[in-house]
Design a protein around this motif. Structure first.
Motif, short mmCIF file in Angstrom:
data_model
loop_
_atom_site.label_atom_id
_atom_site.label_comp_id
_atom_site.label_asym_id
_atom_site.label_seq_id
_atom_site.Cartn_x
_atom_site.Cartn_y
_atom_site.Cartn_z
N ALA A 62 0.82 -1.22 0.00
CA ALA A 62 0.00 0.00 0.00
C ALA A 62 0.85 1.27 0.00
N ASN A 63 2.08 1.17 0.48
CA ASN A 63 2.91 2.38 0.63
C ASN A 63 4.20 2.33 -0.18
N LYS A 64 4.29 1.39 -1.09
CA LYS A 64 5.47 1.23 -1.96
C LYS A 64 6.76 1.19 -1.13
N ALA A 65 6.68 0.48 -0.02
CA ALA A 65 7.85 0.37 0.86
C ALA A 65 8.62 -0.91 0.55
N ILE A 66 9.85 -0.93 1.03
CA ILE A 66 10.70 -2.13 0.92
C ILE A 66 10.53 -2.89 2.24
N LEU A 67 10.58 -4.19 2.19
CA LEU A 67 10.46 -4.95 3.43
C LEU A 67 11.82 -5.44 3.91
N GLY A 68 12.06 -5.30 5.21
CA GLY A 68 13.28 -5.83 5.83
C GLY A 68 12.93 -7.15 6.48
N VAL A 69 13.38 -8.24 5.87
CA VAL A 69 12.99 -9.58 6.32
C VAL A 69 13.99 -10.08 7.36
N SER A 70 13.47 -10.50 8.50
CA SER A 70 14.33 -10.94 9.59
C SER A 70 14.01 -12.39 9.95
N ALA A 71 15.05 -13.21 10.03
CA ALA A 71 14.82 -14.63 10.31
C ALA A 71 15.85 -15.14 11.30
N ASN A 72 15.64 -16.36 11.69
CA ASN A 72 16.59 -17.02 12.58
C ASN A 72 17.31 -18.08 11.76
N GLY A 73 18.32 -17.65 11.02
CA GLY A 73 19.07 -18.58 10.18
C GLY A 73 18.68 -18.49 8.72
N LEU A 74 19.52 -19.10 7.89
CA LEU A 74 19.37 -18.95 6.44
C LEU A 74 18.21 -19.76 5.87
N ASP A 75 17.91 -20.92 6.47
CA ASP A 75 16.80 -21.72 5.96
C ASP A 75 15.49 -20.97 6.12
N GLU A 76 15.29 -20.45 7.34
CA GLU A 76 14.06 -19.70 7.60
C GLU A 76 14.00 -18.45 6.72
N LEU A 77 15.17 -17.82 6.53
CA LEU A 77 15.21 -16.60 5.72
C LEU A 77 14.78 -16.87 4.28
N SER A 78 15.29 -17.94 3.69
CA SER A 78 14.94 -18.20 2.29
C SER A 78 13.47 -18.60 2.16
N THR A 79 12.94 -19.29 3.16
CA THR A 79 11.51 -19.65 3.12
C THR A 79 10.65 -18.38 3.22
N LEU A 80 11.10 -17.48 4.09
CA LEU A 80 10.33 -16.24 4.30
C LEU A 80 10.33 -15.34 3.06
N THR A 81 11.48 -15.20 2.41
CA THR A 81 11.52 -14.32 1.23
C THR A 81 10.62 -14.88 0.13
N GLU A 82 10.58 -16.20 -0.01
CA GLU A 82 9.70 -16.81 -1.02
C GLU A 82 8.24 -16.55 -0.67
N LYS A 83 7.92 -16.66 0.63
CA LYS A 83 6.55 -16.42 1.07
C LYS A 83 6.15 -14.96 0.78
N ILE A 84 7.07 -14.04 1.11
CA ILE A 84 6.76 -12.62 0.92
C ILE A 84 6.62 -12.30 -0.57
N LYS A 85 7.46 -12.95 -1.37
CA LYS A 85 7.36 -12.75 -2.82
C LYS A 85 5.99 -13.22 -3.30
N SER A 86 5.52 -14.35 -2.76
CA SER A 86 4.21 -14.87 -3.18
C SER A 86 3.08 -13.95 -2.72
N LEU A 87 3.38 -13.09 -1.72
CA LEU A 87 2.37 -12.13 -1.25
C LEU A 87 2.40 -10.84 -2.08
N GLY A 88 3.28 -10.80 -3.06
CA GLY A 88 3.29 -9.68 -4.00
C GLY A 88 4.33 -8.61 -3.73
N VAL A 89 5.29 -8.87 -2.83
CA VAL A 89 6.35 -7.87 -2.57
C VAL A 89 7.66 -8.40 -3.16
N GLN A 90 8.26 -7.59 -4.02
CA GLN A 90 9.50 -8.02 -4.68
C GLN A 90 10.74 -7.45 -3.99
#
Ligand code: SF4
Length: 447
Positions: A200-228
């Motif tokens: 809604a605000n053309k913002a960038i998201l700062g994705v925070s995870a606990n380790g690289l596995d969780e991080l890569s899963t999260l970025t894919e999830k966020i991408k599927s929610l429409g944020v690049q």
């Protein structure tokens, strides 16, 4: 996965029309596979091929612009692991953390410190680039009030809004509409509402995870929610973990073209001890951070970090150089000293700075030695007696001065006799070896 040259070739028109500047489609495909050219250079590529190749030829670390206007920070776009392979593209940004628990005066004062942090070093403007506003109070009203102060005092400095409460983030992000802020931290618990706030605000998201596995899963999830557009934080806070995670992230992105980790990295380097913080921040500069968060602005620390960043993000294959000419320092008259040096940027800026410090108006003859420093240029046969003499003659400086004295760097004192031979009627004076001795040298001569 990255496509090979042959796989790319199969998707091209195969007409060998040469419009791209290459003799054949195969030659173009090979260059594209090495990421040395852009797909745009071929005007006839089909839409279907564009979709496939566009993804495959995109930089392995997603290019993202953080902030807007002249203070915007470009991030990502990196294509190599080591700077001796190719220049690192976008220098990391330094961001100062400001807590919303601070008073209005304190927040305003810190914004001013950010705006005043700029220094000029070898012709480049270096500064603290961004602000992280942290919702330490956990009170959304206080966070919004602090965001208002930052929005009004920080004069367009890019902002990271650090609150895991989507409502607090939403209320504050509106204050930076069209300024491309970062909303942080997005985790598995708040991914959906935060993605909605970002969209809604053309913002960038700062994705925070606990380790690289969780991080890569999260970025894919966020991408599927429409944020690049995302920046990523693996959760590492210790030096060892930061080096390890950042290296694995960059390697996965560059070597494997692993898209879930192909985003700019943000690292939080705040420490109580300023020296430790400087060391932590330097790890970020050296090891692939795109945003390095610090807790304090200190001039000595800025200078060290800015210099390190400038060195790491300078192309090691291209010497930095300035134009060959006679530079006036101060307001030289016909009697003013004439010094000569080479056109390596660092040499020029250091020598001219020291001449300026002397308060003795002078002329500095800067000779084109392909961007090499004095000793290197001399060893390479580019700063020789005959070349210096030729440069001085061709500059026609004789018409502007009433003396014929040339001050040469102390490191090439060996050249003084031969320059006098090549420049009949000139007196060659050997100057100091080190630039920091120039002020005393010039002042002594002036008295
Ligand atoms: Fe092939 Fe396109 Fe280059 Fe023409 S412009 S030679 S079609 S790659």
């Amino acid at each position: 996965m990255a496509l090979s040259g042959v796989e790319i070739f199969k998707l091209l028109p195969k007409t060998n029309c040469k419009k791209c500047g290459y003799p054949t489609c195969l030659a173009f495909a090979m260059k594209l596979a090495q990421r040395q050219i852009s797909l745009d250079s071929c005007p006839d590529v089909s839409e279907e091929a564009k979709a496939i190749l566009g993804e495959a030829s995109a930089p392995p670390v997603r290019p993202i612009t953080f902030g807007a206007g002249d203070k915007a920070v470009k991030m990502g776009e990196e294509t190599v692991l080591f700077r001796h392979d190719k220049k690192f593209v976008n220098p990391c940004a330094f961001a100062l953390e400001i807590n919303d628990t601070y008073s209005e005066e304190e927040i305003s004062g810190l914004c001013e410190q950010v705006l005043d942090s700029e220094i000029d070093r070898v012709g480049q403007k270096l500064k603290i680039d961004a602000i992280v506003l942290t919702n330490a109070s956990r009170d959304s009203g206080r966070f919004e009030a602090s965001a208002k102060i930052v929005a009004s005092k920080a004069d367009g400095v890019p902002v990271i809004l650090n609150s895991e409460d989507p409502q607090a983030a939403e209320a504050s992000v509106k204050l930076f509409a069209d300024k491309r802020p970062i909303v942080y931290p997005v985790n598995s618990a708040n991914a959906e509402p935060m993605a909605n706030v970002a969209k809604a605000n053309k913002a960038i998201l700062g994705v925070s995870a606990n380790g690289l596995d969780e991080l890569s899963t999260l970025t894919e999830k966020i991408k599927s929610l429409g944020v690049q557009d995302m920046v990523i934080d693996s959760g590492a806070r210790k030096a060892k973990d930061i080096i390890e995670h950042n290296t694995l992230i960059r390697r996965a992105a560059i070597k494997k073209n692993f898209k879930p980790l192909g985003y700019p990295i943000i690292n939080f380097m705040q420490r109580e001890d300023s020296v430790l913080e400087a060391l932590m921040a330097s790890i970020g500069v050296l090891k692939y951070s795109s945003i390095v968060v610090v807790s304090k602005i200190e001039k000595w620390k800025n200078l060290a970090l800015f210099t390190l960043r400038q060195n790491i993000y300078t192309d090691p294959q291209v010497p930095m150089q300035v134009e060959q000419k006679i530079y006036n320092i101060g307001e030289p008259n016909t009697e003013s000293p004439l010094l000569v040096t080479t056109n390596f940027s660092l040499t020029y800026f250091i020598v001219s700075g020291e001449v300026e410090n002397s308060k003795v108006s002078s002329r500095l003859a800067v000779m084109d030695c392909e961007g090499l420093s004095v000793l290197t240029a001399w060893a390479a046969g580019k700063f020789t007696a005959s070349k210096i003499a030729q440069f001085i003659n061709e500059s026609e400086i004789e018409k502007e001065i009433s003396h014929k004295e040339l001050i040469i760097p102390g490191y090439v004192s060996i050249l003084s006799g031969s320059i006098e031979d090549k420049l009949p009627g000139w007196k060659i004076t050997v100057g100091p070896r080190e630039a920091n001795a120039i002020p005393a040298f010039l002042k002594t001569r002036a008295t």
